[in-house]
Design a protein around this motif. Sequence first.
Motif, short mmCIF file in Angstrom:
data_model
loop_
_atom_site.label_atom_id
_atom_site.label_comp_id
_atom_site.label_asym_id
_atom_site.label_seq_id
_atom_site.Cartn_x
_atom_site.Cartn_y
_atom_site.Cartn_z
N VAL A 216 -0.56 -13.79 0.45
CA VAL A 216 -0.95 -13.91 -0.95
C VAL A 216 -0.49 -15.26 -1.50
O VAL A 216 0.69 -15.61 -1.42
CB VAL A 216 -0.33 -12.77 -1.77
N ARG A 217 -1.41 -16.02 -2.03
CA ARG A 217 -1.05 -17.25 -2.72
C ARG A 217 -0.58 -16.90 -4.13
O ARG A 217 -1.12 -16.02 -4.79
CB ARG A 217 -2.25 -18.20 -2.82
N ALA A 218 0.45 -17.61 -4.58
CA ALA A 218 0.95 -17.34 -5.93
C ALA A 218 -0.14 -17.52 -6.96
O ALA A 218 -0.22 -16.78 -7.94
CB ALA A 218 2.13 -18.27 -6.24
N SER A 219 -1.05 -18.48 -6.74
CA SER A 219 -2.12 -18.72 -7.71
C SER A 219 -3.06 -17.53 -7.81
O SER A 219 -3.67 -17.31 -8.85
CB SER A 219 -2.90 -19.99 -7.33
N ASN A 220 -3.18 -16.74 -6.72
CA ASN A 220 -4.04 -15.56 -6.77
C ASN A 220 -3.61 -14.61 -7.87
O ASN A 220 -4.44 -13.99 -8.53
CB ASN A 220 -3.99 -14.81 -5.44
N LEU A 221 -2.30 -14.47 -8.03
CA LEU A 221 -1.79 -13.49 -8.98
C LEU A 221 -2.18 -13.86 -10.40
O LEU A 221 -2.61 -13.02 -11.19
CB LEU A 221 -0.27 -13.39 -8.85
N GLY A 222 -2.03 -15.15 -10.74
CA GLY A 222 -2.43 -15.58 -12.07
C GLY A 222 -3.91 -15.49 -12.29
O GLY A 222 -4.38 -15.10 -13.36
N ARG A 303 4.80 -4.28 -3.47
CA ARG A 303 5.68 -5.41 -3.76
C ARG A 303 5.04 -6.69 -3.25
O ARG A 303 4.63 -6.78 -2.09
CB ARG A 303 7.02 -5.19 -3.09
N LEU A 304 4.94 -7.70 -4.10
CA LEU A 304 4.34 -8.98 -3.72
C LEU A 304 5.43 -10.01 -3.45
O LEU A 304 6.57 -9.86 -3.91
CB LEU A 304 3.40 -9.45 -4.82
N PRO A 305 5.10 -11.05 -2.72
CA PRO A 305 6.15 -12.00 -2.28
C PRO A 305 6.72 -12.88 -3.38
O PRO A 305 7.83 -13.38 -3.23
CB PRO A 305 5.44 -12.84 -1.22
N ALA A 306 5.97 -13.10 -4.47
CA ALA A 306 6.46 -14.03 -5.49
C ALA A 306 5.69 -13.85 -6.78
O ALA A 306 4.59 -13.28 -6.80
CB ALA A 306 6.32 -15.47 -5.00
N TRP A 307 6.28 -14.35 -7.86
CA TRP A 307 5.58 -14.40 -9.14
C TRP A 307 4.62 -15.58 -9.14
O TRP A 307 4.83 -16.56 -8.42
CB TRP A 307 6.58 -14.56 -10.28
N PRO A 308 3.56 -15.53 -9.95
CA PRO A 308 2.59 -16.64 -9.94
C PRO A 308 3.11 -17.91 -10.59
O PRO A 308 2.56 -18.99 -10.39
CB PRO A 308 1.40 -16.07 -10.74
N ASP A 309 4.18 -17.80 -11.39
CA ASP A 309 4.73 -18.95 -12.08
C ASP A 309 6.20 -18.66 -12.39
O ASP A 309 6.78 -17.70 -11.88
CB ASP A 309 3.93 -19.26 -13.36
N GLU A 310 6.80 -19.48 -13.24
CA GLU A 310 8.21 -19.30 -13.57
C GLU A 310 8.46 -18.14 -14.53
O GLU A 310 9.60 -17.74 -14.75
CB GLU A 310 8.77 -20.60 -14.17
N ASP A 311 7.42 -17.63 -15.13
CA ASP A 311 7.55 -16.54 -16.08
C ASP A 311 7.71 -15.23 -15.33
O ASP A 311 6.81 -14.79 -14.62
CB ASP A 311 6.30 -16.50 -16.98
N ARG A 312 8.86 -14.58 -15.47
CA ARG A 312 9.16 -13.36 -14.73
C ARG A 312 8.97 -12.11 -15.59
O ARG A 312 9.44 -11.04 -15.24
CB ARG A 312 10.60 -13.40 -14.20
N ARG A 313 8.32 -12.24 -16.71
CA ARG A 313 8.11 -11.07 -17.56
C ARG A 313 7.04 -10.15 -16.98
O ARG A 313 6.10 -10.59 -16.33
CB ARG A 313 7.68 -11.50 -18.97
N THR A 314 7.22 -8.85 -17.26
CA THR A 314 6.16 -7.90 -16.96
C THR A 314 4.93 -8.23 -17.79
O THR A 314 5.05 -8.56 -18.97
CB THR A 314 6.63 -6.46 -17.28
N ARG A 315 3.76 -8.18 -17.17
CA ARG A 315 2.51 -8.42 -17.89
C ARG A 315 1.46 -7.43 -17.39
O ARG A 315 1.25 -7.31 -16.19
CB ARG A 315 2.05 -9.86 -17.71
#
Length: 353
Positions: A216-222, A303-315
């Motif tokens: 999974v690319r982090a950009s995919n999540l965003g 569980r995913l490997p990383a957040w898409p950015d520095e923002d760690r808030r639930t969304r």
Amino acid sequence: MNAGTLRGAIPLTVLTGFLGAGKTTLLNRLLKEPALQRSLVLVNELGEIGIDDHLLAESVDGDVVTLAGGCLCCAVRSDLVDTLADLVMRRDEGSIASFDRVILETTGLADPVPVLHALQAHPLVQMRYVLDGVVTVVDAMTGRRSLAEHEEARRQVAVADRIVLTKTDMDEHGEAGRATRDGIRALAPLVPVLDMARDGASASQLFGVAPWGENVRASNLGEWLGSARSSEVPAGHEGDIRSAVLWSEAQLPPQAFGMFVDLLRAEFGPRILRLKGLVCTTDDPDRPVVIHGVQHIFHPPRRLPAWPDEDRRTRIVLIGKDLDGEAVIRLYEAFADAAAMPSVDPLLAPHLS
């Protein structure tokens, strides 16, 4: 981990859009790309199959035909789940050419929600396929009227991960296109909108959106969540379909998260057209849990490997019919508040007065 997220699961993209929006034109363009050479195209039997004659090559097995570039095409004759199961069985047996992607083109009057529901509800389909995203095609010239008059058109836009706006080159003054974009924004304020005449709408822009793959690319999540960047993103609504975005800095214990999901689908399930989000949990705040649901059927959390950015808030992005987004937000906050109280068991707190 859900079996459908394991290595080898076949990504499936739903291509939808109201009558005359240009789904087949877009599909014909996409199938010429080398990246889609090993794709299977499914079309509804009541729809205009519309795969141009020059793309058809030869029959493989009665109802399956080979398209130029090696793609396959098959009509959904009855039950979608049965068709998908049969095709993957024949693929495994070698009786049809192998495929590594499925594109399902719905009819112009189709409500995509039952399709998404079927894809998530059947164990075999979950095991062998994974929903890669929903691409909705909207006619810039007539889209605003369609959205105002037809619930199917509203639902097609509301559940989209990508929206392709067509026929903007016919909109001399841009007024129709602006009105259509306003209607889209009211239903799907976070979803990227591509102008086919200007942006091209290539396979790389439309596919590979959902965060289910092994790498999974982090950009995919965003991209999957849309352009959600702050809690200032306004909620939208068109008719009885509403959208809302939940943001929270609170971390949930795993038990509280499970109870939140159970109550969410029990209380709001029939009204949820689609829900997707990333949740921060106390046991591993550096890796988000992805949540995805259609009505009362929820994809097993992963569980995913990383957040898409520095923002760690639930969304969490919510789209529903007559859905009180604020009530869902209050439900999450209640679990978060209870979880923050060390003397209160989060499993019992919701039942305490």
